[in-house]
Design a protein around this motif. Structure first.
Motif, PDB file in Angstrom:
ATOM      1  N   TYR A  77       0.832  -1.202   0.000  1.00 19.53           N
ATOM      2  CA  TYR A  77       0.000   0.000   0.000  1.00 19.53           C
ATOM      3  C   TYR A  77       0.870   1.258   0.000  1.00 19.53           C
ATOM      4  N   ALA A  78       1.980   1.234   0.739  1.00 20.99           N
ATOM      5  CA  ALA A  78       2.874   2.395   0.748  1.00 20.99           C
ATOM      6  C   ALA A  78       3.518   2.595  -0.628  1.00 20.99           C
ATOM      7  N   ILE A  79       3.905   1.510  -1.289  1.00 18.61           N
ATOM      8  CA  ILE A  79       4.463   1.610  -2.642  1.00 18.61           C
ATOM      9  C   ILE A  79       3.411   2.148  -3.612  1.00 18.61           C
ATOM     10  N   THR A  80       2.168   1.701  -3.456  1.00 16.70           N
ATOM     11  CA  THR A  80       1.082   2.210  -4.301  1.00 16.70           C
ATOM     12  C   THR A  80       0.916   3.716  -4.108  1.00 16.70           C
ATOM     13  N   LYS A  81       0.981   4.167  -2.860  1.00 14.85           N
ATOM     14  CA  LYS A  81       0.888   5.608  -2.580  1.00 14.85           C
ATOM     15  C   LYS A  81       2.016   6.368  -3.285  1.00 14.85           C
ATOM     16  N   LEU A  82       3.228   5.818  -3.236  1.00 20.63           N
ATOM     17  CA  LEU A  82       4.349   6.472  -3.899  1.00 20.63           C
ATOM     18  C   LEU A  82       4.142   6.518  -5.413  1.00 20.63           C
TER      19      LEU A  82
END
Length: 756
Positions: free
Chosen positions: A275-280
Motif C-alpha cells: 500500500y505504501a508503494i502504491t501511494k508512492l
C-alpha cells in the motif's frame, strides 16, 4: 485370479450391464491406448499394437505446477528411463531433480498394492476389490442413514488428472449426495483464486512463461522460485533485458541473494508495504491514467485508502528504509514491462487475498497487464492445482460455474445429461469447516483422495486426534504408509503418475498430457477406475455411462467449458494436445476458426484487449484494512516462526520424494531450524546443536542451522518435515479460507542434556 487381473476386461462398457471384472482396466500388461512417439516428435505416434521395441513419448511431469515436458524412453511399451524434452515450450530441455527421479519413486516397497481393511483387532488385512467396493458403499451409506446425508465428506487433491477430479466431484456430489468436499488446493491456491475472481471476475492467471524472459523488472513477493520452481527461475536467467529483480521477503532466500533489490521486511508487513508503494506510485505520477479510466473501477477509493499509509511510518514498522521503498516505486514507475509474482508466502497468510490484490492493483494502475513481460502472476503449487480449481466440483460447480446460479446448474445438468435437481444449490463447506465438522460430530465419515492431511494440515496434532472421532475413514493413495493412511479403516491402492492417462493444467493455464507408460503394482488401479467401480456399486453406473475413459471425460469437460473464460472447445482431443506440446486455455472453436489453424500460438496471455470478466469489462481495484498478526511474539514465545520450501529436491509431505535415494541425499534427513547468529549467541546455541522449538500447540526437536538468512527474533523450518505442522497455528484468511502457515510464536532453547 484377482478381479483386477482379468484379461477379459475393457474400459468402454456401460456400467450397470456388466459385472465388476469388466469395469476394471486390463492388468495383463497391455495398454488400452498409448500415446507413443517417434524419437524427437511431440505428436501422436503409434498405438500399442504397432509400436516398435524402443521409442520415446513426451508427458507432463507430475510434481509441481511448472508442468515440464519429460521425454520417456520406452522399451516394449514400458518406460525404462527419462530425459527432459528439449522441444517442450515449458522447460526447453531442463528438469529439476524431482523430474529426473519421477520414475524411480514408482518402484517402492511402500506402494499400496492391494485394498486393505482394518479388522476387529485393529489390523489392516488385504481384501479383494469386490469386498473393498462393497465395504465402501455399505459403510458410507450406513453413516448417511444413521447421521444424515451430509455426515459424509471428501478431501481431494491437486495431484490427480483433471478428468479424475471431474469424475470424483460429479460422482460424489451428483451421484452419491455428498454435499461437502474440498481439495488440498485450499492449502496452496485458494487465496490466488479468490483474489483473481474478485479483481478480474474469474480465476484467471494472466501470464505465460515467456513473460519471465520479456520483463525488464520482476518482483517476487513471498516467492522463492530458485528453490520452489527452479525451471521458472531458469527462464528468468534467460532474460536478455538485464532486468531489475526485486524480492520482498522476510528471509534472505536463494532468490533474494540473486536480486538487485531485497526488502527484507518483518513478517506480515507485506500488505502495508504494498500500500505504501502504491501511494508512492500515485504521488509521483506513475499511474497510467488512460488505462485506469478505461479498464478499472475503484481508483478513487484506492487513492483514499493508500493515502493513510505514510511511507516513513510503514518503513519503520516493517524494518526497511524509506529509500528502499522509494527505489522500488521508482523502478516500477520507470520500467516498461513490470511483472509481479507471488506464491505461498502470500497465499498462506491470514490476509493473503488482500496482499495478492495489492499486487494486482499495482499492475493495473501502471498498465502492466496484457502485454509481454507484465502481469500480477500467481505461481501455482501442485501439478494440477489449476485442474482442481476448474474441474473438481468442490467449492465451484464443474467448469468454474456457480452452484448458486440456476442458469449454471441447468447448463451443467444439460451437458452431463443429469437432472438439475441432483446438483446442490449451495457450495460445499471449505476444508477448515469440514475439519470442524469432524470435531463437532457433524462429519462422521471421510474419504481422502491423494492427499495427506495428517501431515500437511495446520496444527497437526489436532487433526490426527480428530481422525480418531470418525466412524469410517477411507484413504485412496499410491502408498499405504502415509501418516493419514495410518488412521484409515479402508485403503484403496492407486496408480500414480506414469501409470494412467489424463491432463494436468500448469500455472500458465497449459493443458499437458499424463500418459500411461508403466503398469501399476499389484492390484492398484487408477483413481478413474476406482471411481467407475464405486459408481457401479453405488447404483449410479447408468448415470455415468458416458464416463468410460479419461478422454471421454475430457470431451464432457469441453462441453462444460463452452462460453466460459476457460473455454477449451477448440482442442481436438488428446492427440491435439500432444502434437502441440500442450495448449493453454482458452482455446475455443472460434479461436481455431479465426486463426485458420488448429495450432494455437504457444505463448498466450490474457487481457491483451484490456477487457476483464465483469459485465462492464473492467477490473476492480480492491483494498482493505490491515489485520494484526493473530499470534505475535510474547515474552514466553519471543520468536516468529516462518515455514516454506527448503530444498529443490523435496516436495510437500515427502510421500513420493522420500522414495528416491538420490533425492534423499540432496537435503538433510532430519528437521533443521534456521536461527540468526546473534540470537544463537544469546541462547547459547551452536550450529549443529539439537534444539527444542515449542509453540502453544506442540514441541519438537530440530538441528540448529545458524545463519544470517533470517533476522533476529525469527526462525525458519522447511514445511516438508513431519514435525513442522505440530507447531503451526490454526488461523485462516477470511476471504479464501486458506491456512496461514507462515507465522506463529515459538520459543527455542538448547536441548536439555540427558541424565546418565
Amino acid at each position: 485370479m484377482s478381479l483386477a487381473e482379468d484379461p477379459s476386461t475393457t474400459s468402454r462398457i456401460t456400467l450397470p450391464k456388466v459385472k465388476l471384472p469388466e469395469l476394471l482396466q486390463r492388468r495383463d500388461g497391455s495398454m488400452t491406448r498409448e500415446l507413443l512417439l517417434k524419437p524427437g516428435q511431440h505428436g501422436l505416434g503409434m498405438t500399442h499394437d504397432s509400436m516398435v521395441a524402443d521409442t520415446t513419448t513426451t508427458a507432463t511431469c507430475g510434481y509441481c505446477s511448472t508442468g515440464c515436458g519429460l521425454r520417456l524412453h520406452l522399451r516394449d511399451g514400458e518406460a525404462v528411463g527419462l530425459t527432459p524434452e528439449t522441444q517442450y515450450p515449458v522447460n526447453l530441455g531442463m528438469a529439476c531433480p524431482k523430474g529426473w527421479e519421477a520414475l524411480r519413486v514408482l518402484d517402492s516397497d511402500e506402494r499400496a498394492t492391494t485394498p486393505l481393511l482394518r479388522d476387529a483387532n485393529g489390523k489392516m488385512q488385504p481384501i479383494e476389490w469386490e469386498a473393498a467396493f462393497t465395504t465402501f458403499v455399505d459403510k458410507m451409506r450406513g453413516v448417511q442413514e444413521k447421521h444424515g446425508q451430509d455426515s459424509v465428506a471428501f478431501l481431494s487433491t491437486g495431484q490427480i488428472p483433471s478428468e479424475e477430479m471431474a469424475f470424483l466431484g460429479a460422482l460424489a456430489r451428483f451421484g452419491m449426495g455428498i454435499r461437502h468436499g474440498d481439495g488440498n488446493t485450499r492449502q496452496c491456491m485458494a487465496t490466488a483464486v479468490t483474489a483473481y475472481k474478485e479483481s478480474f471476475g474469474f480465476d484467471a492467471p494472466p501470464f505465460t512463461y515467456d513473460d519471465f524472459e520479456q520483463s525488464d523488472c520482476l518482483i517476487f513477493i513471498g516467492a522463492n522460485p530458485c528453490i520452489g520452481h527452479p525451471i521458472m527461475w531458469e527462464r528468468v536467467l534467460r532474460n536478455p533485458n538485464t532486468p531489475e529483480i526485486i524480492v520482498i521477503d522476510p528471509r534472505r532466500t536463494e532468490t533474494a541473494m540473486a536480486a538487485t533489490q531485497h526488502l527484507q521486511v518483518k513478517p506480515k508487513h507485506d500488505l502495508a508495504i504494498l500500500y505504501a508503494i502504491t501511494k508512492l506510485l500515485i504521488d509521483n505520477g506513475y499511474v497510467d491514467r488512460q488505462f485506469v479510466e478505461g479498464h478499472t473501477n475503484g481508483f478513487e477509493e484506492l487513492c483514499e485508502h493508500v493515502s493513510q499509509f505514510d511511507v516513513d511510518t510503514v518503513a519503520h514498522a516493517a524494518g526497511v528504509s524509506v529509500g528502499s521503498l522509494e527505489q522500488v516505486a521508482h523502478t516500477i514507475g520507470t520500467r516498461k514491462a513490470v511483472s509481479l509474482w507471488w506464491t505461498m508466502g502470500v497465499n498462506q497468510s491470514y490476509e493473503g487475498t488482500r496482499t495478492a490484490q495489492a499486487m494486482i492493483n499495482i499492475a493495473l494502475i501502471t498498465g502492466n497487464i496484457g502485454r509481454p513481460g507484465t502481469g500480477a502472476n500467481s505461481i501455482t503449487g501442485q501439478c494440477n492445482a489449476m485442474g482442481s480449481r476448474l474441474w473438481s466440483g468442490t467449492t465451484n460447480l464443474l467448469g468454474h460455474h456457480s452452484f448458486a446460479s440456476e442458469q449454471d446448474r441447468q447448463k451443467v445438468a444439460d451437458v452431463l445429461g443429469f437432472d438439475s435437481e441432483c446438483i446442490p444449490t449451495t457450495s460445499s463447506w471449505r476444508y477448515d469447516r469440514i475439519i470442524e465438522g469432524v470435531r463437532n460430530g457433524e462429519i462422521k465419515a471421510l474419504w481422502v483422495i491423494a492427499t495427506n492431511p495428517a501431515h500437511s494440515w495446520i496444527d497437526q496434532a489436532d487433526v490426527k486426534e480428530l481422525f480418531g472421532k470418525l466412524d469410517f475413514l477411507v484413504v485412496q493413495d499410491m502408498y499405504d504408509t502415509t501418516e493419514t493412511a495410518e488412521h484409515a479403516d479402508l485403503i484403496f491402492p492407486t496408480a500414480g503418475w506414469g501409470e494412467k492417462e489424463g491432463t494436468f493444467i500448469n500455472s500458465e493455464r497449459r493443458y499437458g498430457l499424463l500418459k500411461k507408460v508403466r503398469r501399476a503394482p499389484g492390484q492398484a488401479l487408477s483413481d478413474f477406475q476406482i471411481l467407475r467401480g464405486i459408481a457401479h456399486y453405488w447404483g449410479v453406473g447408468e448415470q455415468f455411462a458416458e464416463w468410460t475413459d479419461p478422454e471421454a471425460v475430457f470431451r464432457i469437460m469441453q462441453r462444460a467449458s463452452r462460453g466460459q473464460p476457460c473455454d477449451i472447445t477448440g482442442i481436438d482431443g488428446y492427440a491435439h494436445i500432444d502434437r502441440c506440446g500442450g495448449i493453454q486455455w482458452p482455446w475455443t472453436e472460434a479461436d481455431a476458426a479465426a486463426t485458420g489453424s488448429s495450432e494455437p500460438p504457444q505463448q498466450r496471455r490474457l487481457f491483451e484487449d484490456g477487457r476483464f470478466f465483469y459485465d462492464d469489462g473492467k477490473a476492480k481495484l480492491i483494498v482493505d484494512d490491515i489485520t494484526p498478526m493473530p499470534e505475535p511474539p510474547t515474552q514466553k514465545y519471543p520468536v516468529t516462526l516462518l515455514t516454506g520450501r527448503g530444498t529443490v529436491s523435496q516436495w510437500h509431505t515427502q510421500t513420493r520424494t522420500k522414495q528416491s535415494p538420490v533425492l534423499g541425499m540432496l537435503y538433510p534427513q532430519e528437521a533443521y531450524v534456521e536461527i540468526n547468529p546473534v540470537d544463537a549467541d544469546e541462547w547459547e546455541i551452536v550450529h549443529g546443536d539439537t534444539v527444542t522449538i515449542e509453540s502453544r500447540r506442540g514441541k519438537i526437536e530440530a538441528n540448529a542451522c545458524v545463519t544470517a538468512t533470517v533476522r533476529r527474533g525469527q526462525a525458519f523450518i522447511p514445511m516438508h518435515y513431519a514435525e513442522t505442522n505440530q507447531l503451526t497455528l490454526s488461523h485462516f484468511d477470511p476471504h479464501s479460507g486458506q491456512p496461514s502457515y507462515k507465522d506463529c510464536a515459538v520459543r527455542i532453547t538448547p536441548k536439555a542434556p540427558q541424565s546418565k
